[in-house]
Write a protein that holds these residues in place. Structure first.
Motif, PDB file in Angstrom:
ATOM      1  N   ARG A 478      95.149  20.366 -72.062  1.00 53.54           N
ATOM      2  CA  ARG A 478      94.174  21.415 -71.766  1.00 53.54           C
ATOM      3  C   ARG A 478      92.780  20.818 -71.807  1.00 53.54           C
ATOM      4  NH1 ARG A 478      95.762  26.515 -74.933  1.00 53.54           N
ATOM      5  NH2 ARG A 478      94.651  25.538 -76.664  1.00 53.54           N
ATOM      6  N   LEU A 479      92.026  21.058 -70.735  1.00 48.98           N
ATOM      7  CA  LEU A 479      90.709  20.437 -70.627  1.00 48.98           C
ATOM      8  C   LEU A 479      89.780  20.836 -71.772  1.00 48.98           C
ATOM      9  CD1 LEU A 479      88.520  18.833 -69.101  1.00 48.98           C
ATOM     10  CD2 LEU A 479      88.047  20.897 -67.768  1.00 48.98           C
ATOM     11  N   ALA A 480      89.745  22.114 -72.113  1.00 51.64           N
ATOM     12  CA  ALA A 480      88.708  22.612 -73.023  1.00 51.64           C
ATOM     13  C   ALA A 480      88.862  22.123 -74.451  1.00 51.64           C
ATOM     14  CB  ALA A 480      88.678  24.137 -73.002  1.00 51.64           C
ATOM     15  N   ASP A 481      90.071  21.707 -74.850  1.00 53.95           N
ATOM     16  CA  ASP A 481      90.239  21.293 -76.246  1.00 53.95           C
ATOM     17  C   ASP A 481      91.225  20.152 -76.441  1.00 53.95           C
ATOM     18  OD1 ASP A 481      92.587  22.593 -75.749  1.00 53.95           O
ATOM     19  OD2 ASP A 481      92.393  24.072 -77.350  1.00 53.95           O
TER      20      ASP A 481
ATOM     21  N   TYR B  96      94.386  26.852 -84.457  1.00 57.31           N
ATOM     22  CA  TYR B  96      93.716  25.943 -83.518  1.00 57.31           C
ATOM     23  C   TYR B  96      94.097  24.512 -83.891  1.00 57.31           C
ATOM     24  CZ  TYR B  96      90.079  23.062 -81.429  1.00 57.31           C
ATOM     25  OH  TYR B  96      89.423  22.077 -80.738  1.00 57.31           O
ATOM     26  N   TRP B  97      94.410  23.706 -82.895  1.00 58.70           N
ATOM     27  CA  TRP B  97      94.755  22.297 -83.118  1.00 58.70           C
ATOM     28  C   TRP B  97      93.505  21.439 -82.916  1.00 58.70           C
ATOM     29  CZ3 TRP B  97     100.172  20.158 -82.040  1.00 58.70           C
ATOM     30  CH2 TRP B  97     101.146  21.154 -82.195  1.00 58.70           C
ATOM     31  N   ASN B  99      92.307  18.326 -81.922  1.00 55.09           N
ATOM     32  CA  ASN B  99      92.869  17.177 -81.218  1.00 55.09           C
ATOM     33  C   ASN B  99      91.882  16.028 -81.120  1.00 55.09           C
ATOM     34  OD1 ASN B  99      95.373  18.660 -80.401  1.00 55.09           O
ATOM     35  ND2 ASN B  99      93.824  19.927 -79.412  1.00 55.09           N
ATOM     36  N   GLU B 100      90.650  16.384 -80.828  1.00 54.20           N
ATOM     37  CA  GLU B 100      89.603  15.376 -80.704  1.00 54.20           C
ATOM     38  C   GLU B 100      88.346  15.928 -81.347  1.00 54.20           C
ATOM     39  OE1 GLU B 100      90.658  13.131 -76.475  1.00 54.20           O
ATOM     40  OE2 GLU B 100      88.815  14.270 -76.651  1.00 54.20           O
ATOM     41  N   ARG B 119      83.770  10.453 -78.372  1.00 58.95           N
ATOM     42  CA  ARG B 119      84.850  11.384 -78.697  1.00 58.95           C
ATOM     43  C   ARG B 119      85.963  10.583 -79.335  1.00 58.95           C
ATOM     44  NH1 ARG B 119      85.336  14.487 -73.234  1.00 58.95           N
ATOM     45  NH2 ARG B 119      87.019  15.504 -74.333  1.00 58.95           N
ATOM     46  N   PRO B 240      79.715  22.372 -73.224  1.00 60.15           N
ATOM     47  CA  PRO B 240      81.081  22.122 -72.736  1.00 60.15           C
ATOM     48  C   PRO B 240      82.113  21.875 -73.843  1.00 60.15           C
ATOM     49  CG  PRO B 240      79.690  20.213 -72.323  1.00 60.15           C
ATOM     50  CD  PRO B 240      78.784  21.288 -72.844  1.00 60.15           C
ATOM     51  N   ASP B 241      81.657  21.504 -75.044  1.00 60.10           N
ATOM     52  CA  ASP B 241      82.613  21.170 -76.103  1.00 60.10           C
ATOM     53  C   ASP B 241      82.804  22.312 -77.085  1.00 60.10           C
ATOM     54  OD1 ASP B 241      82.734  18.784 -74.857  1.00 60.10           O
ATOM     55  OD2 ASP B 241      81.985  17.568 -76.510  1.00 60.10           O
ATOM     56  N   ARG B 243      85.088  24.298 -77.462  1.00 59.46           N
ATOM     57  CA  ARG B 243      86.447  24.367 -78.009  1.00 59.46           C
ATOM     58  C   ARG B 243      86.876  23.025 -78.622  1.00 59.46           C
ATOM     59  NH1 ARG B 243      87.466  28.854 -79.699  1.00 59.46           N
ATOM     60  NH2 ARG B 243      89.637  28.210 -79.946  1.00 59.46           N
ATOM     61  N   TYR B 244      85.909  22.157 -78.920  1.00 55.89           N
ATOM     62  CA  TYR B 244      86.189  20.926 -79.668  1.00 55.89           C
ATOM     63  C   TYR B 244      85.520  20.996 -81.025  1.00 55.89           C
ATOM     64  CZ  TYR B 244      87.987  18.465 -75.571  1.00 55.89           C
ATOM     65  OH  TYR B 244      88.757  18.076 -74.505  1.00 55.89           O
TER      66      TYR B 244
END
Lengths: 636, 636
Positions: A478-481, B96-97, B99-100, B119, B240-241, B243-244
């Motif tokens: 998934r792009l967003a996360d 929520y995972w 991931n990065e 990242r 843009p991040d 959700r990171y």
């Protein structure tokens, strides 16, 4: 899982906001009445309970939920559907995983002893992201009941209701044309008659279906005179494959199908009874569980097998029977009447349990019907669309019956030997089993071309998404996360259509021109999204568009995406970040390679609410898309 | 999951058979009284509720379960523990995972704008089989409450109980030496005093712990004068991040730690407040959520950030404080008294939330204590064994405090710039973050040598199972049914010790001579298994022996296994088929390679009930094994 879209809420997100009831709706009037709380009935009830504006009643003759079920095999395809209902991982945790099947036959040196001659991985690599499972049917029921209880409709079955009969008012303009009489038995034994008026009735009431009989329909086929015994036992043995699914054929004592059960100790044994004794004619009345145990012990020789407890046992005759139509409309009436009463599951088809297909095919019947009923009840499709249920599922049941007949015959046939050169070779059985792995996994189902399944698809653009078969999931990022997702798991049991846009090569950091143009066009007033989505609803509430790009998620810039792919939704107009995916390059083969998607041209894959592929189109196919949905959707 | 061992039962296998209460036990007498229903209290309660013969009470000042918690980060190590309690997959599905993690700093060309400069994959490959998760603390509580409710003890908290004080009767021979006064407030506001007598009391009542104060203990350390704001919001942004997980450092507006939350929309933002305005001295009274939002908007420039709803917000000052001992026994008393009162979690240590460690370390405190209390209460260990709780966990908390102090300082320090050449370089922050990945994942915890952790282990035999650290799981194939298993998942939260036997090369189809000899010796009357297992109990009820072989499961013959490895258990003497595992050769590296196990010699790995490695021994180490367990177990 997505939640908090319309504002933050505490508590269990699996529990949906409760729907308020419709003003003025009479308590004995429902949209759908489901008769029977088996796997088909509960799948349908769980599906319909997801819609706040659909009033469903499900009734069951028994006084409460099933405690001990007969069915136990859960095909990969059913697990895929369970994922759409949100409980696949409960089955994975609790059930037995069928990893390998082993094959035993008489030792050629000493045919009184059995020997293992092969072992086969049970689900071929890549067939499904889910395992083949064994779990007591009663637990599957429990999981569905949880889904229903947590749904907007807070649906719970009405137990102790016996179906007495129904009447269909065929006059036009009647809102609830089916009247059903039910006999309610209270805990003190008092009986009262209840009448329910329904727009639609679905009989999921088993092989002796009263709903089917009230339609004047019957199961056709032969009740074969082969008797089998089945038992769930706790046993001590030195048979080394007691925790493997095993097909065991002895020289002269018959065959066993061994199925380990959940929990690490319990096993199910299907044992052939008609060879119990040469001069003993089987009839279910004479057979005791001791006969089953005795036969098992003789077949398993030279291994010992001591039964410590019998949890359940039964004797049955194999028969393959099928109903020729799954609704109340005669073939000659199809042009002039829409169906009002349906049957599903064992009410339509019965077969032997050993192919492990019964519960699975029944649930798929209901999954096929559920979203169609919802679409018609919500005014998104015209009622004549409901004809597709019987036509699609009757053809599948017919295939199942034929498969089962051949398989049952093969397992029960005498083995080839010097004295019986025409017998069946165990090797033939094994090879049949292997060839039909996809069939028993439930992934071979293919619907014929119809208004729902495009006959003229551009199949070459995505060879692995075969039109008419279930959407075969594959991993993406998934792009967003940067979360690794199995793409098919985005298809929830929510009645929505999906358009998966697979991009052509495009530019490095952004979407390709074709994808951008397609997304723009999908937001234009003439597009199917705008035409079929009610005013004021989220843009993805009828047709959910998602895109998969060939780039790595680290290369693609979210801010370059067309707004359709991170749409603003809900009361707060929050952005939905779960529409855009990228290639998962972690093990070399991405979804484009795994599913044979044309990397130069890309494509659109249209997926039905029950996860089947309807069509594959080029990225430029705005007109074809409009035509496709125009066949059955009603413009707002 | 294993069930049906003592006979087939219908229903939900997660619901244990209910324990009958002890004859003559007074209603106000308990084995363990837990004060506080936070993560530490509930972990302990869930652990103790697994034992039918231990009577636990857990009380909480609030009137009901937590609805909205502050903690949200769930480290990999906590997920491993959740697996032992049976709910890791619920967290995986709902949370929520991470991931990065991405890193942002001022653009060198235009420092008023932030740019992403790196990242980093959040959990390094191979660190744990579980992801790093974010989930509302209240949901973790819910999962523990489910475990407790389904346990043999059917444990539910007693709410609306305020701890008033306790007295310890230090006379010998008193069965329940701790008297605790609680104030109960009924729903109509009436207050009554309740007295509970307990063998042991555990204060899990937070940073302002009344239990700690009643012991005369205090938290030491500084309440730093750095203020931070934290908010959970629903927002619309083109950052843009969003959700990171992101660490964002602006040139002059301070820093943000951004943590996406479960559900796809909610985000948590930790925002530095002390740089809000040059001449504004922060104090929590002046700060409103608008200040937090304003600071966030300035830091995120040039991106827009519009808050649509604030779910929760708070302002706090970072402080790192620690209690010097976690029980009621003074250092000088340790030889003469056993502990009767413990504290765990925030009652012992407080720190900033941004390292995401608070809830995780608190739960690990309780997991460390739970099995020890059970072992003493069940007469398997002497009470002085309980001293190991404070000594092990205080050292870990001290490390945490130091880590947190450095991390908090680093995030809050001014950035290096031409006008501030001594500032912190963002690159330094990133590199600190990466180096400490194992620490924040919770997998770096290492207990010092003690009676529980062998200092003289043969570590070279299994370099990847580091003595004092958690048993690092790896995939294996179960011999009896070819199921792929993560070996560490066999270590459930059931208070049992595990001996993992890793075989030397051995013969092709059977166990090696050394493994056979070891298993035989473990069944001899002098072996730890026989000495410490109560008469009439299953052979694995105190020490659970499992073996891993280097062969493929297709090569090994179950019937050649020593009986210890498929023991007969329970009322029906059924065989347990889940003790023997084989190499998983599916992707080249098997567990022997992944964990550096000596293929020639094999080894024994001793694992504590809380999943930590106690010792690594050679396969011939019968005497060492006996010595090891003899240090703390009591012969039956």
């Amino acid at each position: 899982m997505q939640f908090h879209l319309n504002g933050f809420k505490t508590g269990n997100p699996h529990v949906a906001e409760e729907a308020t009831d419709f003003p003025g709706s009479a308590s004995n009037e429902v949209d759908v009445l489901i008769v029977g709380c088996g796997p088909a009935g509960l799948t349908l009830a769980a599906q319909l309970s997801a819609f706040p504006d659909i009033k469903t009643k499900i009734v069951e003759q028994k006084a409460g939920p099933l405690k001990l079920g007969q069915a136990d095999g859960i095909a990969c395809r059913s697990m895929e559907m369970f994922e759409a209902f949100g409980f696949s991982e409960r089955v994975e945790r609790e059930g037995y995983w069928v990893n390998e099947t082993t094959f035993w036959r008489p030792d050629t040196a000493d045919p009184t002893k059995i020997v293992r001659y092969d072992r086969v991985q049970d689900v071929e690599d890549g067939l499904s992201e889910f395992p083949h499972m064994i779990l007591n049917q009663a637990r599957v029921h429990d999981f569905y009941l949880d889904v229903m209880r947590n749904s907007p409709r807070r649906l719970v079955p009405d137990y102790s209701r016996r179906f007495l009969g129904l009447e269909i008012n065929k006059n036009e303009g009647v809102s609830h044309p089916v009247s059903v009489s039910l006999e309610y038995e209270s805990p003190n034994g008092a009986k009262t008659i209840e009448t329910v008026k329904a727009r639609y009735v679905v009989g999921c009431d088993g092989a002796r279906s009263n709903v089917r009989q009230s339609l004047g329909r019957a199961l056709h086929g032969d009740a074969a005179n082969q008797a089998w015994g089945v038992m769930d036992v706790l046993a001590v043995t030195n048979f080394p494959d007691i925790r493997y699914k095993a097909l065991i054929q002895s020289a002269s004592e018959g065959s066993i199908v061994l199925i380990p059960r959940e929990g690490g100790y319990l096993i199910r044994i299907y044992v052939e009874m008609d060879k119990l004794n040469a001069n003993e004619r089987v009839s279910s009345k004479n057979i005791s569980v001791d006969h089953l145990i005795g036969a098992t012990q003789r077949i398993l020789k030279p291994h010992n097998f001591e039964v410590k407890e019998v949890a359940w046992w039964s004797v049955y005759e194999i028969g393959q029977r099928l109903c020729d139509k799954f609704d109340d409309v005669l073939i000659e009436e199809m042009k002039t009447r829409v169906p009002r009463v349906f049957i599903a599951g064992d009410a339509c088809h019965t077969h032997s349990p050993k192919a492990g297909q019964g519960m699975n095919v029944s649930m798929q019947d209901a999954f096929n019907l559920g979203w169609k009923l919802a679409a018609v009840l919500q005014g998104r499709c015209a009622p004549d669309f409901l004809h597709t249920y019987s036509s699609e599922r009757q053809a599948i049941a017919k295939e199942l019956i034929e498969f089962d007949r051949e398989w049952a015959k093969m397992i029960s046939a005498p083995l080839k030997s010097p004295s019986n050169p025409n017998g069946v070779d165990p090797e033939e059985v094994r090879s049949y089993f292997v060839r039909h792995g996809r069939y028993t996994a439930g992934t071979a189902t293919k619907y014929a071309p119809s208004i729902l399944t495009s006959g003229s698809s551009d199949q070459d653009l995505a060879k692995g998404f075969v039109v008419g078969t279930r959407f075969h999931s594959a991993p993406v990022i998934r792009l967003a996360d940067a979360k690794k997702i199995s793409l098919g798991h985005t298809v929830k049991a929510d009645g929505r259509w999906r358009l998966f846009i697979f991009s052509d090569r495009g530019s490095k950091s952004g979407p390709s021109e074709r994808v951008s143009r397609l997304c723009d066009s999908l937001q234009s007033p003439k597009s199917p999204l705008k035409q079929y989505t009610p005013e004021g609803s989220d843009i993805d509430s009828v047709i959910d568009v998602r895109a998969v790009f060939q780039q790595s998620h680290r290369d693609l810039d979210l801010n370059t995406m067309p707004s359709l792919l991170w749409p603003q939704k809900g009361r707060l107009e929050l952005r939905d970040y779960e529409k855009v995916f990228c290639s998962d390059l972690s093990d070399g083969r991405d979804i484009f390679e795994m599913r044979g998607i044309d990397r130069e041209k890309g494509c659109i894959v249209v997926v039905r609410p029950d996860q089947f592929v309807s069509a594959v189109f080029p990225l430029t196919a705005e007109a074809e898309l409009s035509n496709f949905f125009g066949r059955f959707l009603i413009a707002r």
